[in-house]
Structures are given as structure tokens and as C-alpha cells.
Design a protein around this motif. Structure first.
Motif, short mmCIF file in Angstrom:
data_model
loop_
_atom_site.label_atom_id
_atom_site.label_comp_id
_atom_site.label_asym_id
_atom_site.label_seq_id
_atom_site.Cartn_x
_atom_site.Cartn_y
_atom_site.Cartn_z
N PHE A 102 0.81 -1.22 0.00
CA PHE A 102 0.00 0.00 0.00
C PHE A 102 0.84 1.28 0.00
CE2 PHE A 102 -2.35 -3.18 2.60
CZ PHE A 102 -3.19 -3.60 1.59
N VAL A 103 2.14 1.19 -0.34
CA VAL A 103 2.97 2.39 -0.47
C VAL A 103 2.99 2.77 -1.95
CG1 VAL A 103 5.30 3.34 -0.28
CG2 VAL A 103 4.39 1.89 1.54
N ARG A 104 2.71 4.04 -2.22
CA ARG A 104 2.70 4.51 -3.60
C ARG A 104 3.55 5.77 -3.71
NH1 ARG A 104 -0.07 9.06 -4.42
NH2 ARG A 104 -1.62 9.68 -2.88
N VAL A 105 4.02 6.06 -4.93
CA VAL A 105 4.79 7.26 -5.18
C VAL A 105 3.83 8.43 -5.31
CG1 VAL A 105 6.34 8.42 -6.80
CG2 VAL A 105 6.64 5.99 -6.32
N GLU A 106 4.09 9.46 -4.53
CA GLU A 106 3.24 10.65 -4.59
C GLU A 106 3.77 11.64 -5.62
OE1 GLU A 106 0.96 13.20 -1.29
OE2 GLU A 106 3.15 13.24 -1.10
N LYS A 107 5.10 11.89 -5.60
CA LYS A 107 5.70 12.81 -6.57
C LYS A 107 7.20 12.63 -6.58
CE LYS A 107 6.27 16.69 -3.43
NZ LYS A 107 6.19 18.11 -3.25
N ALA A 108 7.83 13.16 -7.61
CA ALA A 108 9.29 13.13 -7.74
C ALA A 108 9.74 14.49 -8.26
CB ALA A 108 9.72 12.02 -8.67
#
Length: 154
Positions: free
Chosen positions: A107-113
Motif C-alpha cells: 500500500f505504499v505509492r509514489v506521490e511525486k518526484a
């Protein structure tokens, strides 16, 4: 790095196979290549940040891929630029291609880079689905009633 014998733990636990596999695989993959250097920060209970030092890379030379339980950062440098190195008397800034992999929890996702001042920051957030969150159950006259729902118990 020494090998781990996780057999005693595997015998006495249930459902931790993925964790043990990650530990064993990570121990095997330790090759001493620490390029590019990176930090992992915990910003809050459910927010994290991975920062990689990628001096000399442009945004179009970096690929970030997020898939289930894996964050992969790949930097590709064009080898034709190496002919320009003959002008340098000393080259101390690493300018080579790289690949970094980070195992992510469920359930960990990339929010922004973002890429600024030679640092690539990747913000991660853990969002547990509502159905997976723990719920208190009250026992009411032999009937199970969920606490916290607006539905009336029939």
C-alpha cells in the motif's frame, strides 16, 4: 556481508515468507556499489522520502518506475559524451549510468518526484484501503454490530 540462516524463524512464523525472502535476497545483492548515494527519510507515520544524489543528470536521463512493492530508479548517460572527457584534467564527479531498486511495503505509492540542485527526491505515501483498516466490533445481545458505521443494526 555474512549470510543469514533464517530457518528457525521460518519454522515458527506464518505469513512472513516475503520478508525473509527480501532479507536473504538483499544480503546476496550487496556488491559494494553505492552509486548513487541516497537517503531514506520518514517524514511522518505514513510518509517517506527517498533522496538520491544524481549530480550531472537531467530529468530526461532518469526513469522512475513504480510497480507493486518496487520502486526502480534508472539513470542513463550517453556514452558518446565520454569523448569530451579528454578535456578534463581530473574527473571526480561520477557520470555513469545506474540502477537503484527499493522494495516498498504493501500500500505504499509514489506521490511525486522532483529533481533540483543535483538531488532527486521521491515522496512516498502509505495509504491503507478502508477495507483493510482494523475495525472494532461490539457484541450486542448476541448480534455483531460494527462500531463507527452509520448503518443501523437490524
Amino acid at each position: 556481508m555474512r549470510g543469514f540462516d533464517l530457518t528457525p524463524y521460518r519454522r515458527s512464523t506464518v505469513g512472513f515468507d516475503r520478508l525473509f525472502d527480501l532479507i536473504e535476497n538483499n544480503a546476496r545483492l550487496q556488491q559494494g556499489d553505492n552509486y548513487p548515494p541516497f537517503n531514506i527519510e520518514r517524514l511522518s507515520d505514513d510518509r517517506y522520502r527517498v533522496t538520491l544524489a544524481v549530480a550531472g543528470f537531467r530529468p530526461d536521463e532518469i526513469d522512475i518506475t513504480a510497480q507493486q512493492n518496487l520502486l526502480q530508479v534508472i539513470g542513463r548517460k550517453d556514452d558518446s559524451a565520454s569523448s569530451d572527457r579528454s578535456k578534463f584534467l581530473h574527473v571526480g564527479i561520477a557520470n555513469r549510468s545506474f540502477e537503484r531498486r527499493f522494495e516498498l511495503a504493501d500500500f505504499v505509492r509514489v506521490e511525486k518526484a522532483d529533481l533540483a540542485d543535483g538531488l532527486l527526491t521521491v515522496d512516498l505515501v502509505r495509504e491503507i484501503p478502508e477495507a483493510m483498516k482494523p475495525k472494532k466490533i461490539a457484541i450486542n445481545g448476541g448480534k455483531l454490530v460494527e462500531i463507527g458505521n452509520d448503518r443501523d443494526a437490524a
